[in-house]
Design a protein around this motif. Sequence first.
Motif, PDB file in Angstrom:
ATOM      1  N   ASN A   8      50.919  61.425  38.243  1.00 50.16           N
ATOM      2  CA  ASN A   8      51.559  61.857  39.478  1.00 50.16           C
ATOM      3  C   ASN A   8      53.043  61.545  39.315  1.00 50.16           C
ATOM      4  OD1 ASN A   8      52.512  62.355  42.042  1.00 50.16           O
ATOM      5  ND2 ASN A   8      50.642  61.607  43.019  1.00 50.16           N
ATOM      6  N   ILE A   9      53.775  62.535  38.861  1.00 53.73           N
ATOM      7  CA  ILE A   9      55.187  62.348  38.515  1.00 53.73           C
ATOM      8  C   ILE A   9      56.005  61.925  39.734  1.00 53.73           C
ATOM      9  CG2 ILE A   9      57.259  63.530  37.669  1.00 53.73           C
ATOM     10  CD1 ILE A   9      55.239  62.963  35.457  1.00 53.73           C
ATOM     11  N   LYS A  10      55.728  62.506  40.898  1.00 53.55           N
ATOM     12  CA  LYS A  10      56.516  62.169  42.090  1.00 53.55           C
ATOM     13  C   LYS A  10      56.342  60.715  42.506  1.00 53.55           C
ATOM     14  CE  LYS A  10      57.018  66.731  44.037  1.00 53.55           C
ATOM     15  NZ  LYS A  10      56.733  67.612  45.155  1.00 53.55           N
ATOM     16  N   SER A  11      55.126  60.202  42.439  1.00 50.91           N
ATOM     17  CA  SER A  11      54.941  58.798  42.824  1.00 50.91           C
ATOM     18  C   SER A  11      55.376  57.855  41.703  1.00 50.91           C
ATOM     19  CB  SER A  11      53.494  58.533  43.207  1.00 50.91           C
ATOM     20  OG  SER A  11      52.659  58.652  42.082  1.00 50.91           O
ATOM     21  N   GLU A  12      55.288  58.313  40.455  1.00 49.37           N
ATOM     22  CA  GLU A  12      55.683  57.468  39.330  1.00 49.37           C
ATOM     23  C   GLU A  12      57.202  57.312  39.237  1.00 49.37           C
ATOM     24  OE1 GLU A  12      55.132  57.601  34.514  1.00 49.37           O
ATOM     25  OE2 GLU A  12      53.565  58.484  35.750  1.00 49.37           O
ATOM     26  N   TYR A  13      57.935  58.413  39.454  1.00 53.81           N
ATOM     27  CA  TYR A  13      59.390  58.377  39.313  1.00 53.81           C
ATOM     28  C   TYR A  13      60.133  58.316  40.649  1.00 53.81           C
ATOM     29  CZ  TYR A  13      58.941  59.495  34.376  1.00 53.81           C
ATOM     30  OH  TYR A  13      58.644  59.457  33.048  1.00 53.81           O
ATOM     31  N   ARG A  14      59.480  58.684  41.727  1.00 51.95           N
ATOM     32  CA  ARG A  14      60.075  58.784  43.066  1.00 51.95           C
ATOM     33  C   ARG A  14      61.066  59.942  43.131  1.00 51.95           C
ATOM     34  NH1 ARG A  14      56.293  56.138  45.401  1.00 51.95           N
ATOM     35  NH2 ARG A  14      56.179  53.944  44.918  1.00 51.95           N
ATOM     36  N   ILE A  15      61.180  60.507  44.315  1.00 51.49           N
ATOM     37  CA  ILE A  15      62.004  61.699  44.522  1.00 51.49           C
ATOM     38  C   ILE A  15      63.479  61.435  44.219  1.00 51.49           C
ATOM     39  CG2 ILE A  15      62.839  63.325  46.268  1.00 51.49           C
ATOM     40  CD1 ILE A  15      60.060  63.992  45.469  1.00 51.49           C
ATOM     41  N   THR A  16      64.004  60.301  44.655  1.00 56.79           N
ATOM     42  CA  THR A  16      65.439  60.053  44.446  1.00 56.79           C
ATOM     43  C   THR A  16      65.778  59.955  42.957  1.00 56.79           C
ATOM     44  OG1 THR A  16      65.038  57.693  44.806  1.00 56.79           O
ATOM     45  CG2 THR A  16      65.899  58.961  46.655  1.00 56.79           C
ATOM     46  N   LEU A 151      58.400  66.466  31.999  1.00 61.75           N
ATOM     47  CA  LEU A 151      57.784  65.140  32.094  1.00 61.75           C
ATOM     48  C   LEU A 151      56.265  65.222  31.957  1.00 61.75           C
ATOM     49  CD1 LEU A 151      59.939  63.534  34.928  1.00 61.75           C
ATOM     50  CD2 LEU A 151      59.982  62.970  32.490  1.00 61.75           C
ATOM     51  N   PHE A 152      55.646  66.237  32.593  1.00 62.87           N
ATOM     52  CA  PHE A 152      54.209  66.446  32.420  1.00 62.87           C
ATOM     53  C   PHE A 152      53.895  66.771  30.965  1.00 62.87           C
ATOM     54  CE2 PHE A 152      53.634  67.440  37.073  1.00 62.87           C
ATOM     55  CZ  PHE A 152      52.694  66.450  37.304  1.00 62.87           C
ATOM     56  N   PHE A 153      54.682  67.643  30.379  1.00 60.03           N
ATOM     57  CA  PHE A 153      54.477  68.058  28.989  1.00 60.03           C
ATOM     58  C   PHE A 153      54.520  66.845  28.054  1.00 60.03           C
ATOM     59  CE2 PHE A 153      55.731  69.720  24.865  1.00 60.03           C
ATOM     60  CZ  PHE A 153      54.921  70.842  24.734  1.00 60.03           C
ATOM     61  N   ILE A 154      55.510  65.994  28.230  1.00 53.94           N
ATOM     62  CA  ILE A 154      55.650  64.796  27.385  1.00 53.94           C
ATOM     63  C   ILE A 154      54.427  63.887  27.528  1.00 53.94           C
ATOM     64  CG2 ILE A 154      56.968  62.659  27.116  1.00 53.94           C
ATOM     65  CD1 ILE A 154      59.488  64.366  27.777  1.00 53.94           C
ATOM     66  N   ASN A 155      53.924  63.746  28.746  1.00 57.37           N
ATOM     67  CA  ASN A 155      52.731  62.921  28.954  1.00 57.37           C
ATOM     68  C   ASN A 155      51.493  63.532  28.306  1.00 57.37           C
ATOM     69  OD1 ASN A 155      53.087  60.438  30.692  1.00 57.37           O
ATOM     70  ND2 ASN A 155      54.284  61.939  31.823  1.00 57.37           N
ATOM     71  N   LEU A 156      51.434  64.854  28.234  1.00 55.02           N
ATOM     72  CA  LEU A 156      50.270  65.519  27.648  1.00 55.02           C
ATOM     73  C   LEU A 156      50.287  65.503  26.120  1.00 55.02           C
ATOM     74  CD1 LEU A 156      49.807  68.619  29.963  1.00 55.02           C
ATOM     75  CD2 LEU A 156      48.388  66.582  29.816  1.00 55.02           C
ATOM     76  N   VAL A 157      51.439  65.334  25.514  1.00 55.94           N
ATOM     77  CA  VAL A 157      51.542  65.345  24.051  1.00 55.94           C
ATOM     78  C   VAL A 157      50.658  64.264  23.444  1.00 55.94           C
ATOM     79  CG1 VAL A 157      53.124  64.873  22.130  1.00 55.94           C
ATOM     80  CG2 VAL A 157      53.809  66.431  23.942  1.00 55.94           C
ATOM     81  N   ASN A 158      50.613  63.103  24.049  1.00 58.55           N
ATOM     82  CA  ASN A 158      49.843  61.985  23.510  1.00 58.55           C
ATOM     83  C   ASN A 158      48.378  61.975  23.944  1.00 58.55           C
ATOM     84  OD1 ASN A 158      52.136  60.979  22.198  1.00 58.55           O
ATOM     85  ND2 ASN A 158      52.777  59.899  24.034  1.00 58.55           N
ATOM     86  N   LYS A 170      45.311  63.203  44.101  1.00 59.12           N
ATOM     87  CA  LYS A 170      46.070  62.067  43.573  1.00 59.12           C
ATOM     88  C   LYS A 170      47.079  62.478  42.510  1.00 59.12           C
ATOM     89  CE  LYS A 170      42.239  58.840  44.109  1.00 59.12           C
ATOM     90  NZ  LYS A 170      41.311  57.977  43.377  1.00 59.12           N
ATOM     91  N   GLY A 171      46.927  63.656  41.954  1.00 54.87           N
ATOM     92  CA  GLY A 171      47.798  64.118  40.873  1.00 54.87           C
ATOM     93  C   GLY A 171      46.978  64.891  39.861  1.00 54.87           C
ATOM     94  N   TYR A 172      47.405  64.863  38.620  1.00 62.98           N
ATOM     95  CA  TYR A 172      46.708  65.548  37.544  1.00 62.98           C
ATOM     96  C   TYR A 172      45.914  64.520  36.749  1.00 62.98           C
ATOM     97  CZ  TYR A 172      49.831  69.381  38.592  1.00 62.98           C
ATOM     98  OH  TYR A 172      50.511  70.384  39.231  1.00 62.98           O
ATOM     99  N   GLU A 173      44.643  64.833  36.508  1.00 65.67           N
ATOM    100  CA  GLU A 173      43.815  63.940  35.722  1.00 65.67           C
ATOM    101  C   GLU A 173      43.597  64.536  34.340  1.00 65.67           C
ATOM    102  OE1 GLU A 173      40.207  63.039  37.802  1.00 65.67           O
ATOM    103  OE2 GLU A 173      41.248  61.698  39.200  1.00 65.67           O
TER     104      GLU A 173
END
Length: 184
Positions: A8-16, A151-158, A170-173
């Motif tokens: 969940n990129i928005k909750s992980e990094y926050r909007i600001t 950011l999603f792409f980078i997380n999916l690489v691994n 909750k986000g992407y599983e």
Amino acid sequence: MHCWKTLNIKSEYRITRLVLYSVIIFVLVFSFSFVFVNINRPIQYEEGNFLLFLLILLLIYPLHKIIHYYSLFSYRKSVKLKWKLELKFIPIVHIRIKKMIPKKRYMFILITPFIVLNILLLSAAILLPQYSHYACILLGYHCSICLVDILFFINLVNAPKNAVIEETPKGYEILIPPEKFKNF
């Protein structure tokens, strides 16, 4: 299927922080692309067609989402589009996919608008040097829009090769088959 990771990129990094990163990306991409495209070119920049520039600026986000939508190919029937106002004035389109999608296909869906639109904008900057300042601004703007996708792409690489992606509230599983789970 076992959940390997929830994103969940928005909750992980926050909007600001995401907005700050987007602004930094915009400035860096604009600066470097403008210098790169115009190096060794004495050019007179034209101020005409400013209304066309504003129109394209407004259309880049919908074009980005349309490319995401059409890159879904066979999954389009299980897609739900939803409009939402972010920060009370920024219209955002959410594309929700109701099916599980293989990791490689999802990575393709994420990166397609980045590649297609950036190639078009770089081509415009090179082929129309008198309007390269406009094209470089649009390129920076589009790259800042692509931040969340990247950011999603980078997380999916691994993620494991046989993983599938599922959207949840909750986000992407990132899900993996049970036999793959034993190896971790």
